[in-house]
Design an enzyme around this catalytic site. Structure first.
Site, PDB file in Angstrom:
ATOM      1  N   GLU A  57      69.632  49.959  82.411  1.00 20.18           N
ATOM      2  CA  GLU A  57      69.424  51.283  83.069  1.00 20.18           C
ATOM      3  C   GLU A  57      69.393  51.020  84.799  1.00 20.18           C
ATOM      4  OE1 GLU A  57      69.498  54.134  82.269  1.00 20.18           O
ATOM      5  OE2 GLU A  57      69.555  54.204  80.358  1.00 20.18           O
ATOM      6  N   ASN A 107      72.522  51.498  87.350  1.00 21.50           N
ATOM      7  CA  ASN A 107      71.856  51.864  88.634  1.00 21.50           C
ATOM      8  C   ASN A 107      72.998  50.883  90.029  1.00 21.50           C
ATOM      9  OD1 ASN A 107      71.422  54.108  87.575  1.00 21.50           O
ATOM     10  ND2 ASN A 107      68.813  53.457  87.929  1.00 21.50           N
ATOM     11  N   ARG A 127      76.671  61.412  83.786  1.00 18.38           N
ATOM     12  CA  ARG A 127      75.779  60.860  84.157  1.00 18.38           C
ATOM     13  C   ARG A 127      74.513  61.665  83.456  1.00 18.38           C
ATOM     14  NH1 ARG A 127      76.861  55.854  84.435  1.00 18.38           N
ATOM     15  NH2 ARG A 127      74.632  56.180  84.299  1.00 18.38           N
TER      16      ARG A 127
HETATM   17  N1  LIG Z   1      69.870  51.334  92.688  1.00 22.64           N
HETATM   18  C1  LIG Z   1      69.488  52.510  93.303  1.00 22.64           C
HETATM   19  N2  LIG Z   1      70.425  52.773  94.692  1.00 22.64           N
HETATM   20  C2  LIG Z   1      70.677  54.244  94.922  1.00 22.64           C
HETATM   21  N3  LIG Z   1      70.309  54.945  94.404  1.00 22.64           N
HETATM   22  C3  LIG Z   1      70.121  54.658  93.023  1.00 22.64           C
HETATM   23  C4  LIG Z   1      70.000  53.881  92.405  1.00 22.64           C
HETATM   24  N4  LIG Z   1      69.140  53.838  91.184  1.00 22.64           N
HETATM   25  C5  LIG Z   1      69.165  55.374  91.223  1.00 22.64           C
HETATM   26  N5  LIG Z   1      69.619  56.113  92.571  1.00 22.64           N
HETATM   27  C6  LIG Z   1      69.576  57.471  93.034  1.00 22.64           C
HETATM   28  O1  LIG Z   1      68.584  58.112  91.534  1.00 22.64           O
HETATM   29  C7  LIG Z   1      69.447  58.945  90.496  1.00 22.64           C
HETATM   30  C8  LIG Z   1      68.606  59.174  89.570  1.00 22.64           C
HETATM   31  O2  LIG Z   1      68.888  57.778  88.889  1.00 22.64           O
HETATM   32  P1  LIG Z   1      68.708  57.527  87.150  1.00 22.64           P
HETATM   33  O3  LIG Z   1      67.897  58.086  86.751  1.00 22.64           O
HETATM   34  O4  LIG Z   1      69.253  56.726  86.438  1.00 22.64           O
HETATM   35  O5  LIG Z   1      70.207  58.413  87.023  1.00 22.64           O
HETATM   36  P2  LIG Z   1      71.525  58.249  87.210  1.00 22.64           P
HETATM   37  O6  LIG Z   1      72.123  56.919  87.028  1.00 22.64           O
HETATM   38  O7  LIG Z   1      72.218  59.586  85.299  1.00 22.64           O
HETATM   39  O8  LIG Z   1      72.342  59.206  87.979  1.00 22.64           O
HETATM   40  C9  LIG Z   1      70.727  58.454  90.818  1.00 22.64           C
HETATM   41  O9  LIG Z   1      71.670  60.232  90.841  1.00 22.64           O
HETATM   42  C10 LIG Z   1      71.032  58.002  92.490  1.00 22.64           C
HETATM   43  O10 LIG Z   1      70.904  59.286  93.151  1.00 22.64           O
HETATM   44 MG   LIG Z   2      71.304  55.377  85.813  1.00 19.65          MG
END
Ligand SMILES: Nc1ncnc2c1ncn2[C@@H]1O[C@H](COP(=O)(O)OP(=O)(O)O)[C@@H](O)[C@H]1O
Ligand SMILES: [Mg+2]
Lengths: 147, 103
Positions: A48, A52, A106
């Site tokens: 995960e 990201n 997503r």
């Molecule tokens: N490493 C990262 N850098 C920038 N934004 C991030 C990062 N990790 C997560 N995010 C933000 O947090 C949101 C939620 O992440 P997540 O719970 O993994 O759901 P998803 O990946 O399905 O969108 C993402 O849609 C993004 O906007």
């Molecule tokens: Mg994610």
């Protein structure tokens, strides 16, 4: 708790490396003699966080992912996953279940999965600078002889 | 990751194989969607027997197929989940909208 062993990996932010990252971390963690379920939890949480970095932090552009894995004297695996990508404006909101800035497929469940599959999750982020996610997983193993 | 299909009457079963993550999800999605479009089944079954790793990208994949299938009036179910796959499916709350087949 004290770190007793540590590795560092630097990986290109390419989706083909997602599998390598989770397998490498799980393989290092196996020195604590985890159960099959604990290994699976670690793989999932790492997958995960790494995804990201690729999808959100660097938006499919070039970048590096910095991973540090340590094990401590109280049987905890600590995985730190850092990127120098776009950062997160509102971490509290990003961690809410189903919140996503991503596209159609997503689920917005990445942070929920990381929380659920670990013992503690720390997220530190600065807009325009990057994000550091730290996953703590206590390895209880089979608990054969300490009842 | 290759996907094998079997059509039985009105039911299309997709046998998934290998790891499901963000990297592999795209081609799985395209393969399933094109087969659904070609055969227009009344029911789509996703078989996870040979999936040994899945993260939330897999949840997104199932949710997305559910949405696409609904457009054709097609029902979706999941089956043969190993315990690791079932764990993430359950925590995602997918069980509220999709049938988890028990044998
Ligand atoms: N490493 C990262 N850098 C920038 N934004 C991030 C990062 N990790 C997560 N995010 C933000 O947090 C949101 C939620 O992440 P997540 O719970 O993994 O759901 P998803 O990946 O399905 O969108 C993402 O849609 C993004 O906007
Ligand atoms: Mg994610």
């Amino acid at each position: 708790m004290k770190t007793v062993n540590e590795i560092k990996l630097t990986v290109d932010a390419k989706s083909v490396n997602e599998a390598y990252c989770r397998v490498a971390v799980a393989s290092f963690a196996s020195q604590l003699d985890p159960t099959v379920e604990e290994i699976s939890d670690i793989k999932t949480a790492v997958s995960e966080a790494v995804t990201n970095c690729i999808v959100h932090a660097y938006r499919a552009k070039k970048g590096k992912i910095y991973i540090t894995v340590s094990v401590t004297d109280d049987s905890t695996v600590i995985v730190k996953i850092r990127d120098n990508g776009i950062g997160i404006q509102d971490v509290k909101k990003a961690r809410e279940p189903l919140f996503t800035t991503g596209g159609d497929d997503r689920s917005g469940l990445g942070f929920s999965v990381m929380e659920c599959f670990s013992d503690k999750l720390r997220v530190y982020s600065k807009e325009g600078r990057g994000t550091t996610v730290t996953i703590y997983k206590k390895i209880r193993g089979k608990c054969d002889d300490d009842s | 990751m290759q996907v094998l299909f079997k059509k039985d009457k009105d039911t299309l079963t997709a046998y998934l194989n290998g790891d499901i993550d963000h990297h592999t999800a795209k081609s799985i999605r395209e393969t399933i969607d094109s087969e659904m479009q070609r055969l227009m089944p009344g029911k789509l079954r996703l078989d996870f027997k040979n999936v040994h790793f899945m993260d939330s990208s897999g949840v997104g994949l199932v949710m997305g197929r559910y949405k696409t299938a609904s457009v054709y009036g097609c029902a979706v179910s999941v089956c043969e989940m190993p315990s690791s796959v079932e764990k993430i499916m359950k925590m995602s709350g997918l069980g509220k909208i999709i049938e988890f087949e028990k044998d």
